[in-house]
Design a protein around this motif. Structure first.
Motif, PDB file in Angstrom:
ATOM      1  N   ARG A  26       0.847  -1.194   0.000  1.00 12.48           N
ATOM      2  CA  ARG A  26       0.000   0.000   0.000  1.00 12.48           C
ATOM      3  C   ARG A  26       0.881   1.241   0.000  1.00 12.48           C
ATOM      4  N   ILE A  27       0.483   2.240  -0.770  1.00 19.12           N
ATOM      5  CA  ILE A  27       1.166   3.526  -0.774  1.00 19.12           C
ATOM      6  C   ILE A  27       0.113   4.629  -0.759  1.00 19.12           C
ATOM      7  N   GLY A  28       0.371   5.669   0.003  1.00 17.86           N
ATOM      8  CA  GLY A  28      -0.577   6.774   0.106  1.00 17.86           C
ATOM      9  C   GLY A  28       0.141   8.049   0.493  1.00 17.86           C
ATOM     10  N   ILE A  29      -0.555   9.132   0.386  1.00 17.35           N
ATOM     11  CA  ILE A  29       0.024  10.431   0.730  1.00 17.35           C
ATOM     12  C   ILE A  29      -1.066  11.316   1.320  1.00 17.35           C
ATOM     13  N   ASP A  30      -0.702  12.165   2.253  1.00 13.54           N
ATOM     14  CA  ASP A  30      -1.601  13.188   2.787  1.00 13.54           C
ATOM     15  C   ASP A  30      -1.113  14.533   2.268  1.00 13.54           C
ATOM     16  N   HIS A  31      -2.014  15.279   1.645  1.00  8.81           N
ATOM     17  CA  HIS A  31      -1.644  16.577   1.084  1.00  8.81           C
ATOM     18  C   HIS A  31      -2.511  17.658   1.699  1.00  8.81           C
ATOM     19  N   GLU A  32      -1.876  18.659   2.313  1.00 14.81           N
ATOM     20  CA  GLU A  32      -2.588  19.795   2.884  1.00 14.81           C
ATOM     21  C   GLU A  32      -2.854  20.794   1.777  1.00 14.81           C
ATOM     22  N   PHE A  33      -4.053  20.753   1.219  1.00 16.51           N
ATOM     23  CA  PHE A  33      -4.408  21.659   0.132  1.00 16.51           C
ATOM     24  C   PHE A  33      -4.479  23.088   0.669  1.00 16.51           C
ATOM     25  N   TYR A  34      -5.213  23.265   1.736  1.00 15.69           N
ATOM     26  CA  TYR A  34      -5.198  24.476   2.545  1.00 15.69           C
ATOM     27  C   TYR A  34      -4.844  24.027   3.952  1.00 15.69           C
ATOM     28  N   ARG A  35      -4.705  24.976   4.851  1.00 18.37           N
ATOM     29  CA  ARG A  35      -4.340  24.622   6.219  1.00 18.37           C
ATOM     30  C   ARG A  35      -5.361  23.687   6.853  1.00 18.37           C
ATOM     31  N   ASN A  36      -6.624  23.811   6.460  1.00 15.92           N
ATOM     32  CA  ASN A  36      -7.673  23.010   7.084  1.00 15.92           C
ATOM     33  C   ASN A  36      -8.352  22.029   6.111  1.00 15.92           C
ATOM     34  N   VAL A  37      -7.788  21.825   4.920  1.00  9.09           N
ATOM     35  CA  VAL A  37      -8.328  20.879   3.944  1.00  9.09           C
ATOM     36  C   VAL A  37      -7.229  19.881   3.590  1.00  9.09           C
ATOM     37  N   ILE A  38      -7.484  18.594   3.859  1.00 11.05           N
ATOM     38  CA  ILE A  38      -6.473  17.550   3.661  1.00 11.05           C
ATOM     39  C   ILE A  38      -7.013  16.504   2.688  1.00 11.05           C
ATOM     40  N   PHE A  39      -6.254  16.260   1.632  1.00  7.71           N
ATOM     41  CA  PHE A  39      -6.579  15.218   0.658  1.00  7.71           C
ATOM     42  C   PHE A  39      -5.675  14.021   0.905  1.00  7.71           C
ATOM     43  N   SER A  40      -6.229  12.808   0.804  1.00  7.77           N
ATOM     44  CA  SER A  40      -5.461  11.590   1.084  1.00  7.77           C
ATOM     45  C   SER A  40      -5.758  10.512   0.032  1.00  7.77           C
ATOM     46  N   PRO A  41      -5.017  10.489  -1.077  1.00  6.40           N
ATOM     47  CA  PRO A  41      -5.165   9.380  -2.032  1.00  6.40           C
ATOM     48  C   PRO A  41      -4.271   8.207  -1.635  1.00  6.40           C
ATOM     49  N   SER A  42      -4.683   6.991  -2.003  1.00  3.16           N
ATOM     50  CA  SER A  42      -3.853   5.812  -1.736  1.00  3.16           C
ATOM     51  C   SER A  42      -4.197   4.698  -2.716  1.00  3.16           C
ATOM     52  N   LEU A  43      -3.238   3.816  -2.928  1.00  3.90           N
ATOM     53  CA  LEU A  43      -3.398   2.639  -3.774  1.00  3.90           C
ATOM     54  C   LEU A  43      -2.905   1.426  -3.016  1.00  3.90           C
ATOM     55  N   SER A  44      -3.590   0.296  -3.168  1.00  2.00           N
ATOM     56  CA  SER A  44      -3.115  -0.936  -2.542  1.00  2.00           C
ATOM     57  C   SER A  44      -3.376  -2.119  -3.469  1.00  2.00           C
ATOM     58  N   TYR A  45      -2.555  -3.139  -3.281  1.00  2.00           N
ATOM     59  CA  TYR A  45      -2.647  -4.350  -4.088  1.00  2.00           C
ATOM     60  C   TYR A  45      -2.415  -5.542  -3.165  1.00  2.00           C
ATOM     61  N   GLU A  46      -3.237  -6.565  -3.290  1.00  2.00           N
ATOM     62  CA  GLU A  46      -3.120  -7.744  -2.429  1.00  2.00           C
ATOM     63  C   GLU A  46      -3.266  -9.012  -3.263  1.00  2.00           C
ATOM     64  N   VAL A  47      -2.443  -9.988  -2.924  1.00  2.00           N
ATOM     65  CA  VAL A  47      -2.528 -11.318  -3.536  1.00  2.00           C
ATOM     66  C   VAL A  47      -2.670 -12.318  -2.393  1.00  2.00           C
ATOM     67  N   ALA A  48      -3.679 -13.187  -2.474  1.00  2.00           N
ATOM     68  CA  ALA A  48      -3.892 -14.219  -1.464  1.00  2.00           C
ATOM     69  C   ALA A  48      -3.864 -15.581  -2.151  1.00  2.00           C
ATOM     70  N   ASP A  49      -2.963 -16.446  -1.686  1.00  2.00           N
ATOM     71  CA  ASP A  49      -2.862 -17.813  -2.184  1.00  2.00           C
ATOM     72  C   ASP A  49      -3.352 -18.750  -1.094  1.00  2.00           C
ATOM     73  N   TYR A  50      -4.289 -19.614  -1.425  1.00  2.00           N
ATOM     74  CA  TYR A  50      -4.879 -20.520  -0.449  1.00  2.00           C
ATOM     75  C   TYR A  50      -4.045 -21.789  -0.350  1.00  2.00           C
ATOM     76  N   VAL A  51      -3.718 -22.186   0.864  1.00  2.00           N
ATOM     77  CA  VAL A  51      -2.862 -23.340   1.141  1.00  2.00           C
ATOM     78  C   VAL A  51      -3.599 -24.625   0.780  1.00  2.00           C
ATOM     79  N   GLY A  52      -2.942 -25.496   0.029  1.00  2.00           N
ATOM     80  CA  GLY A  52      -3.519 -26.782  -0.337  1.00  2.00           C
ATOM     81  C   GLY A  52      -4.581 -26.694  -1.419  1.00  2.00           C
TER      82      GLY A  52
END
Length: 109
Positions: A26-52
């Motif tokens: 996962r990667i993300g960032i918090d950006h203070e657009f104004y002093r009181n406005v915060i934007f937070s985009p993020s991306l994540s990727y997951e792989v799950a392999d089932y045992v057996g």
């Protein structure tokens, strides 16, 4: 900037498998657009392999949230999320895409 990576063994309640090995990044960032406005985009990727089992799942998530800090006690929140899941193995056909939107107001003491 936020970066997170993990690998874990999960318990699953399945007939053909009792656990899954999940790897998530996962990667993300918090950006203070104004002093009181915060934007937070993020991306994540997951792989799950089932045992057996030949079952595997890939999950991609894109998030975007915004917070408006109105005053010391009041905050307006909004979030947009897109998820795309692809399943392989014996569960073919269980893939999906979803788009979620939420809006809210938070008041704290």
């Amino acid at each position: 900037v936020r970066v997170d990576a993990r690998r874990e063994l999960r318990n699953v309640a399945g007939v053909n498998s009792s656990s899954a090995t999940a790897t998530t990044g996962r990667i993300g960032i918090d950006h203070e657009f104004y002093r009181n406005v915060i934007f937070s985009p993020s991306l994540s990727y997951e792989v799950a392999d089932y045992v057996g089992s030949d079952r595997n799942i890939e999950l991609f998530v894109g998030d975007f949230s915004a917070r408006w800090l109105i005053n010391r006690r009041l905050r307006a929140n909004s979030a947009f999320s897109f998820r795309k899941r692809a399943a392989g193995g014996f569960v073919i056909g269980r893939s999906y895409s979803a788009f979620d939107v939420s809006v809210g107001v938070t008041w704290q003491l």
